[in-house]
Motif scaffolding. Sequence first.
Motif, PDB file in Angstrom:
ATOM      1  N   ASP A  70     -37.040 -10.559  22.156  1.00  0.00           N
ATOM      2  CA  ASP A  70     -38.054 -10.183  23.135  1.00  0.00           C
ATOM      3  C   ASP A  70     -37.642  -8.862  23.762  1.00  0.00           C
ATOM      4  O   ASP A  70     -36.459  -8.600  23.896  1.00  0.00           O
ATOM      5  CB  ASP A  70     -38.123 -11.290  24.200  1.00  0.00           C
ATOM      6  CG  ASP A  70     -39.503 -11.366  24.830  1.00  0.00           C
ATOM      7  OD1 ASP A  70     -40.323 -10.483  24.548  1.00  0.00           O
ATOM      8  OD2 ASP A  70     -39.740 -12.308  25.604  1.00  0.00           O
ATOM      9  N   GLU A  71     -38.591  -8.044  24.162  1.00  0.00           N
ATOM     10  CA  GLU A  71     -38.284  -6.733  24.777  1.00  0.00           C
ATOM     11  C   GLU A  71     -37.368  -5.930  23.851  1.00  0.00           C
ATOM     12  O   GLU A  71     -36.327  -5.420  24.264  1.00  0.00           O
ATOM     13  CB  GLU A  71     -37.571  -6.907  26.138  1.00  0.00           C
ATOM     14  CG  GLU A  71     -38.107  -8.011  27.021  1.00  0.00           C
ATOM     15  CD  GLU A  71     -39.386  -7.604  27.734  1.00  0.00           C
ATOM     16  OE1 GLU A  71     -39.756  -6.419  27.628  1.00  0.00           O
ATOM     17  OE2 GLU A  71     -40.016  -8.455  28.376  1.00  0.00           O
ATOM     18  N   LEU A  72     -37.765  -5.796  22.618  1.00  0.00           N
ATOM     19  CA  LEU A  72     -36.922  -5.164  21.602  1.00  0.00           C
ATOM     20  C   LEU A  72     -36.289  -3.832  22.015  1.00  0.00           C
ATOM     21  O   LEU A  72     -35.106  -3.614  21.802  1.00  0.00           O
ATOM     22  CB  LEU A  72     -37.718  -5.001  20.300  1.00  0.00           C
ATOM     23  CG  LEU A  72     -36.908  -4.532  19.104  1.00  0.00           C
ATOM     24  CD1 LEU A  72     -35.927  -5.601  18.668  1.00  0.00           C
ATOM     25  CD2 LEU A  72     -37.811  -4.161  17.952  1.00  0.00           C
ATOM     26  N   PRO A  73     -37.059  -2.902  22.644  1.00  0.00           N
ATOM     27  CA  PRO A  73     -36.441  -1.597  22.953  1.00  0.00           C
ATOM     28  C   PRO A  73     -35.311  -1.683  23.980  1.00  0.00           C
ATOM     29  O   PRO A  73     -34.559  -0.731  24.151  1.00  0.00           O
ATOM     30  CB  PRO A  73     -37.609  -0.777  23.514  1.00  0.00           C
ATOM     31  CG  PRO A  73     -38.836  -1.490  23.088  1.00  0.00           C
ATOM     32  CD  PRO A  73     -38.475  -2.934  23.000  1.00  0.00           C
ATOM     33  N   GLU A  74     -35.193  -2.815  24.669  1.00  0.00           N
ATOM     34  CA  GLU A  74     -34.143  -2.942  25.680  1.00  0.00           C
ATOM     35  C   GLU A  74     -32.776  -3.266  25.073  1.00  0.00           C
ATOM     36  O   GLU A  74     -31.760  -3.161  25.738  1.00  0.00           O
ATOM     37  CB  GLU A  74     -34.488  -4.053  26.689  1.00  0.00           C
ATOM     38  CG  GLU A  74     -35.858  -3.924  27.337  1.00  0.00           C
ATOM     39  CD  GLU A  74     -35.900  -2.777  28.331  1.00  0.00           C
ATOM     40  OE1 GLU A  74     -34.835  -2.428  28.867  1.00  0.00           O
ATOM     41  OE2 GLU A  74     -37.013  -2.231  28.535  1.00  0.00           O
ATOM     42  N   PHE A  75     -32.763  -3.703  23.818  1.00  0.00           N
ATOM     43  CA  PHE A  75     -31.475  -4.034  23.194  1.00  0.00           C
ATOM     44  C   PHE A  75     -30.660  -2.764  22.955  1.00  0.00           C
ATOM     45  O   PHE A  75     -31.222  -1.694  22.722  1.00  0.00           O
ATOM     46  CB  PHE A  75     -31.706  -4.740  21.845  1.00  0.00           C
ATOM     47  CG  PHE A  75     -32.039  -6.193  21.978  1.00  0.00           C
ATOM     48  CD1 PHE A  75     -31.043  -7.156  21.874  1.00  0.00           C
ATOM     49  CD2 PHE A  75     -33.338  -6.606  22.227  1.00  0.00           C
ATOM     50  CE1 PHE A  75     -31.350  -8.507  21.998  1.00  0.00           C
ATOM     51  CE2 PHE A  75     -33.647  -7.959  22.355  1.00  0.00           C
ATOM     52  CZ  PHE A  75     -32.649  -8.911  22.247  1.00  0.00           C
ATOM     53  N   HIS A  76     -29.323  -2.910  23.011  1.00  0.00           N
ATOM     54  CA  HIS A  76     -28.472  -1.763  22.723  1.00  0.00           C
ATOM     55  C   HIS A  76     -28.649  -1.355  21.271  1.00  0.00           C
ATOM     56  O   HIS A  76     -28.818  -2.190  20.396  1.00  0.00           O
ATOM     57  CB  HIS A  76     -26.996  -2.126  22.960  1.00  0.00           C
ATOM     58  CG  HIS A  76     -26.714  -2.488  24.372  1.00  0.00           C
ATOM     59  ND1 HIS A  76     -26.841  -1.576  25.393  1.00  0.00           N
ATOM     60  CD2 HIS A  76     -26.337  -3.647  24.946  1.00  0.00           C
ATOM     61  CE1 HIS A  76     -26.545  -2.174  26.534  1.00  0.00           C
ATOM     62  NE2 HIS A  76     -26.249  -3.450  26.299  1.00  0.00           N
ATOM     63  N   ARG A  77     -28.549  -0.061  21.062  1.00  0.00           N
ATOM     64  CA  ARG A  77     -28.789   0.460  19.725  1.00  0.00           C
ATOM     65  C   ARG A  77     -27.809  -0.104  18.691  1.00  0.00           C
ATOM     66  O   ARG A  77     -28.189  -0.478  17.584  1.00  0.00           O
ATOM     67  CB  ARG A  77     -28.705   1.983  19.739  1.00  0.00           C
ATOM     68  CG  ARG A  77     -29.152   2.630  18.447  1.00  0.00           C
ATOM     69  CD  ARG A  77     -29.258   4.124  18.617  1.00  0.00           C
ATOM     70  NE  ARG A  77     -30.567   4.512  19.127  1.00  0.00           N
ATOM     71  CZ  ARG A  77     -31.606   4.788  18.334  1.00  0.00           C
ATOM     72  NH1 ARG A  77     -31.489   4.687  17.040  1.00  0.00           N
ATOM     73  NH2 ARG A  77     -32.761   5.147  18.834  1.00  0.00           N
TER      74      ARG A  77
END
Length: 509
Positions: free
Chosen positions: A305-312
């Motif tokens: 969920d909220e994929l762009p919030e994960f660390h690269r």
Amino acid sequence: MLAKIFSAATIGIEAKLIEIEVDITRGLPNVVIVGLPDIAIRESRDRVKAAIKNSRFEYPSGKIIINLAPCDIKKEGPSFDLPIAIGILAASGQINFDNLKDFVFMGELALNGKIRPIKGALPIAMSLKNSHKKLIMPEENAPEASIVEGVKTYPVNTLGNVSRFLNGVDSIAPLSPDKEMLSEKIQNYELDFSDVKGQFLAKRAMEIASAGNHNIIMIGPPGSGKTMLAKRLPSIIPEMTIEESLETTKIHSVCGLIPLKSSIIRTRPYRTPHHTASDISLVGGGSVPKPGEVSLAHNGVLFMDELPEFHRNVLEGLRQPLEDGYVTVSRINSMVRFPSKFMLVCAMNPCPCGYLTDPKKECHCTPNQIQKYMSKVSGPLLDRIDIHIEVPSVKYKDLSDETSGEKSETIRDRVKKARDIQLARFKDDKIFANSQMTYRLVRKYCKLDEPSRDLLKTALTELGFSARCYDKILRVSRTIADLEGKENISSDHVSEAIQYRSLDRNMWM
Ligand SMILES: Nc1ncnc2c1ncn2[C@@H]1O[C@H](COP(=O)(O)OP(=O)(O)O)[C@@H](O)[C@H]1O
Ligand SMILES: [Mg+2]
């Protein structure tokens, strides 16, 4: 006197027999444990001493040497308490020696002599399959171990209980496996697709994703039901086979995640790592390698969920498991492999505030912010996702609709039919679903007729699709045709598949 006791240690999701030798000699009272033990095992000295005394046995005086062999396996955790205690009792002549070698002992001891549950019961039982050894297991783990055919599992609850059993005073019956768990019956999922109102496009996309085992990403404003849809996905994937169940259970078992007194996992897992998760917790690892979320989701769904919030670096780490279906963790003297075949479901907002595509609420993000937000998910990860859909806010008309939608079971039946077609098609190709088709297999099984080819050409040239989505559209078209039971892909199938490429249409940027 010297006593020899068997126990087992898990390495990854497999287990190996461990021999524990206990020798008591005259000398200053002292206990030494050798053979690569970790801290929890060294602490076991004190627990074992208290448990022995509190179970009304005598703790021998003198020098006690405990050797755990083979010594090149790193042993961790408190599950050797029981075998060590039994070894001390045997070496000091308080327990009958005769049949000790037939048993494998597992269990942590409480100070009062009670036996506490351990991790890894299923892999341990499976490793004993052809050994003719019998398993002494904490009663909380016994139902899990007893599933393994050909290995007798004796549930025990105290050190006194075990020693009376070995001395022939108490009798304990081996636990018989929970037959119902081994039947192919459909497991009940608490959440059902019929709870989701409206969102027909999203539900259809979920059905296709499930049928072809495609990864999927949902883009939409907060509250549009993305999480709700993802949670219900496991309920429309056909039920697990026994083999799948056993493999998934092994992974959860070594992590200590099997509920006490329960046997194997029969419903597909659903895992939702938080976006602050580290790469180790997601992919697995550690000094004593443990499975990560991708493996806990094995045979089920991993929802990010909220994929762009994960660390690269965390997102980068998903590449190997997505590509290979397993994770390898290498250590100096060992290498373990954790299976990780899962369906990836991602959700994200279209912009940082979330309301860019919402017709009712105004979005306050600058184009720069939106660009930055979207760019976080570009690249290799997106490359593994066949289906992109927009999930708009639910309309009031749909929400207030009292008639309930299609039940998960009905959808699952259609999915099952489509999966059976794929199983037959790929029987010689070592894959089971359309999403796994390689470049070569796409060419073999996704032949297009003239109109479909024209349509795809227009899409690629006029909608600005990149070449890399060509094969993805073909794979999804194949699944749509399979859901219809059609041998050939037609332009209807292709045009629907093109709809599921929202992110390629560059609509936001
Ligand atoms: N299509 C729907 N049908 C029924 N309830 C819905 C629907 N969409 C959203 N809801 C309600 O709104 C809540 C929030 O939805 P959620 O799935 O968390 O949205 P998102 O993950 O997109 O932010 C849900 O718990 C549910 O009660
Ligand atoms: Mg949500």
